[in-house]
Scaffold this active site. Structure first.
Site, PDB file in Angstrom:
ATOM      1  CE1 TYR A 177      -3.377  -2.633  -0.056  1.00  0.00           C
ATOM      2  CE2 TYR A 177      -3.534  -2.553   2.325  1.00  0.00           C
ATOM      3  CZ  TYR A 177      -3.925  -3.091   1.113  1.00  0.00           C
ATOM      4  OH  TYR A 177      -4.872  -4.082   1.086  1.00  0.00           O
ATOM      5  CE  LYS A 213       0.845 -16.876  -2.546  1.00  0.00           C
ATOM      6  NZ  LYS A 213       0.072 -18.061  -2.981  1.00  0.00           N
ATOM      7  CG  ASP A 248      -2.019 -19.704  -0.906  1.00  0.00           C
ATOM      8  OD1 ASP A 248      -1.172 -19.824   0.012  1.00  0.00           O
ATOM      9  OD2 ASP A 248      -1.861 -20.217  -2.031  1.00  0.00           O
ATOM     10  CG  ASP A 296      -6.935  -4.677   4.096  1.00  0.00           C
ATOM     11  OD1 ASP A 296      -7.865  -4.639   4.904  1.00  0.00           O
ATOM     12  OD2 ASP A 296      -6.833  -3.913   3.116  1.00  0.00           O
ATOM     13  CG  ASP A 352     -11.927  -6.898   6.705  1.00  0.00           C
ATOM     14  OD1 ASP A 352     -11.511  -6.399   7.775  1.00  0.00           O
ATOM     15  OD2 ASP A 352     -12.393  -6.231   5.772  1.00  0.00           O
TER      16      ASP A 352
END
Ligand code: NAD
Length: 367
Positions: free
Chosen positions: A142, A192, A224, A248, A252
Site C-alpha cells: 500500500y 507467500k 492462501d 487486511d 476481515d
C-alpha cells in the site's frame, strides 16, 4: 508508577454514544478496583472540523503523543462527504496512525458462546474461538514505490510495489512475539515465500526474531493456505502475524467468523515509549453508523472490548481485562441484546445505555 493516562476521542455519529458507556466502565474500575486513569477528552473527525476547521488539532495530536493510550470511537458521516479530501474526518484518524507510527494492527476474532449462531460457520467450529491477527500497517504494497498507472504502448498498466525492509518486518514480528507471550505462546507467521521475495525475507526475519522468544512455538504458513485454514479450523491458531496486504484480507475474514460488527475491537501499536508501554490507539472496527446515530441503538460492546484490550496490552491488567470480557460474556449468555444482535423477533432489544447498565451489573457481580 504515575497514574496511567488516557486520551478519549469519541468522534462522530455513534462514537460519542458508545464511548459514554466506556467512560462508565472506566469509572467503575477506578471506584471498585482502584484502577485510576488520568483521562482527557478531545475532538476528532467531523466534530473537530466543526469546531477547529481541521479533523484533528495540533494540540490533540500532541496530547495523543504524550498519553499512555488513546481510545477512539468512530469518525465520519454524510454531512462531511462534501469536504475537501484534506479535511475529511478520516484524515484525523490517518494523522493519528501516521504520526504515532502505529505499525502493528491487532484484530482479535473472539467468539462469545452466546453468539456462536451468528457466525456463518458451524457453531462447533467457532464456539470459544479466541485468536489475534497482527497486521503490519505502515509499509508493504500500500506504500511501496514505484506505484501508479502508466501507459505502455497502447494500454495502461497499474503498478504497486511490495517492499519491506528488515527493520519493518522485525518490529512487527517483535510486537507479535510479545503478544504471544501474553497469550498462549503460539505464533503463526503468514506470507507467500513460495512466490514472493518479500515473503522469503519476511520468513527469515521472523525466524531470526524467534531466537529471542524460545518459549513461543513458531510456525509458518503460506497466506492462501492460511485463509483456508481460518475458515476450516480457526481454533488451531492463537496469534497470527502477517503483512499489510494479507493482513487486511485475513483480519476481515477472521473477524467475521464471529458475527457482528458491533462486537469487534482493535488496537494499533507502535514503538515502546520511555516508560516501556507501546504507543497505542484502541478503537472499534465499526464506523460512525449514521443510519442509527442518535437513536440509542448502537452496540457499545466493540468499544468496551477495545478498552479491555487497552487494559491487557497497555496497562498489563490482564486479569481485569478478563473480568470485563467475562462480564460481557455473562450478559450475552443472559440473553441481553442490542438491536444488531437480535436473531429472534419477539425479543426486546436494550438501548446502548441499557447494555452499559447490564455490563456494569455483571462487573459488580464479579466482585
Ligand atoms: P459503519 O461501520 O459505520 O456501519 C455499517 C453498518 O453496521 C450500519 O448498518 C451500522 O448501523 C451498523 N453498525 C456499525 N456499528 C454498529 C454498532 N456499534 N452497533 C450497531 N450497529 C452497528 O460503516 P459505514 O456505514 O460504511 O460508514 C459510516 C461512516 O463511518 C462513514 O463516514 C465511514 O467513512 C465511517 N467509518 C469510520 C471508521 C472509523 O472511524 N474507524 C471505520 C469505518 C467507517
Amino acid at each position: 508508577m504515575s497514574t496511567p493516562s488516557l486520551l478519549i476521542l469519541p468522534g462522530d455519529g455513534i462514537g460519542p454514544e458508545v464511548m459514554a458507556e466506556v467512560v462508565r466502565i472506566i469509572d467503575w474500575f477506578g471506584e471498585k478496583r482502584g484502577l485510576k486513569f488520568d483521562v482527557t477528552t478531545a475532538l476528532v473527525g467531523g466534530a473537530a472540523y466543526d469546531k477547529h476547521g481541521v479533523p484533528l488539532s495540533d494540540e490533540t495530536m500532541a496530547k495523543a503523543q504524550e498519553v499512555d493510550a488513546v481510545l477512539l470511537g468512530a469518525v465520519g458521516g454524510p454531512k462531511y462527504d462534501v469536504l475537501d479530501f484534506s479535511v475529511k474526518p478520516e484524515r484525523g484518524l490517518l494523522r493519528l496512525r501516521k504520526e504515532m507510527d502505529l505499525f502493528a494492527n491487532l484484530r482479535p476474532a473472539q467468539c462469545f458462546d452466546a453468539l456462536a449462531d451468528f457466525s456463518s460457520l458451524k457453531k462447533d467450529v467457532v464456539a470459544g474461538l479466541d485468536i489475534m491477527i497482527v497486521r503490519e500497517l505502515t509499509s508493504g504494497i500500500y506504500f511501496g514505490e514505484p506505484r501508479g498507472i502508466i501507459t505502455e504502448g497502447n494500454e495502461r498498466v497499474g503498478i504497486n510495489t511490495q517492499r519491506y525492509t528488515e527493520s519493518e518486518i522485525r518490529r512487527a514480528a517483535i510486537a507479535a512475539f510479545e503478544l504471544a507471550m501474553k497469550r498462549n505462546k503460539k505464533l503463526c507467521s503468514m506470507e507467500k515465500a513460495n512466490v514472493m521475495e518479500s515473503g522469503i525475507l519476511w520468513r527469515d526475519v521472523v525466524t531470526e526474531v524467534s531466537a529471542d522468544y524460545p518459549e513461543v512455538e513458531l510456525s509458518h504458513m503460506y497466506a492462501d493456505n492460511g485463509a483456508m485454514q481460518l475458515v476450516r479450523a480457526p481454533k488451531q491458531f492463537d496469534v497470527i502475524v502477517t503483512d499489510n496486504l494479507f493482513g487486511d484480507v485475513l483480519s476481515d475474514c477472521a473477524a467475521m467468523l464471529t458475527g457482528s460488527l458491533g462486537m469487534l475491537p482493535s488496537a494499533s501499536l507502535g514503538a515502546p515509549m520511555a516508560n516501556g508501554r507501546p504507543k497505542a490507539m484502541y478503537e472499534p472496527v465499526h464506523g460512525s453508523a449514521p443510519d442509527i446515530a442518535g437513536q440509542g441503538k448502537a452496540n457499545p460492546i466493540a468499544c468496551i472490548l477495545s478498552f479491555a484490550m487497552a487494559l491487557r496490552y497497555s496497562f498489563d491488567e490482564g486479569a481485569e481485562a478478563t473480568r470485563l470480557e467475562q462480564s460481557i460474556e455473562n450478559v450475552l449468555a443472559d440473553g441481553v441484546r442490542t438491536a444488531d444482535l437480535l436473531a429472534d423477533e419477539g425479543v426486546t432489544p436494550v438501548s446502548t445505555s441499557g447494555m452499559g447498565d447490564a455490563i456494569l451489573a455483571a462487573l459488580d457481580a464479579s466482585l
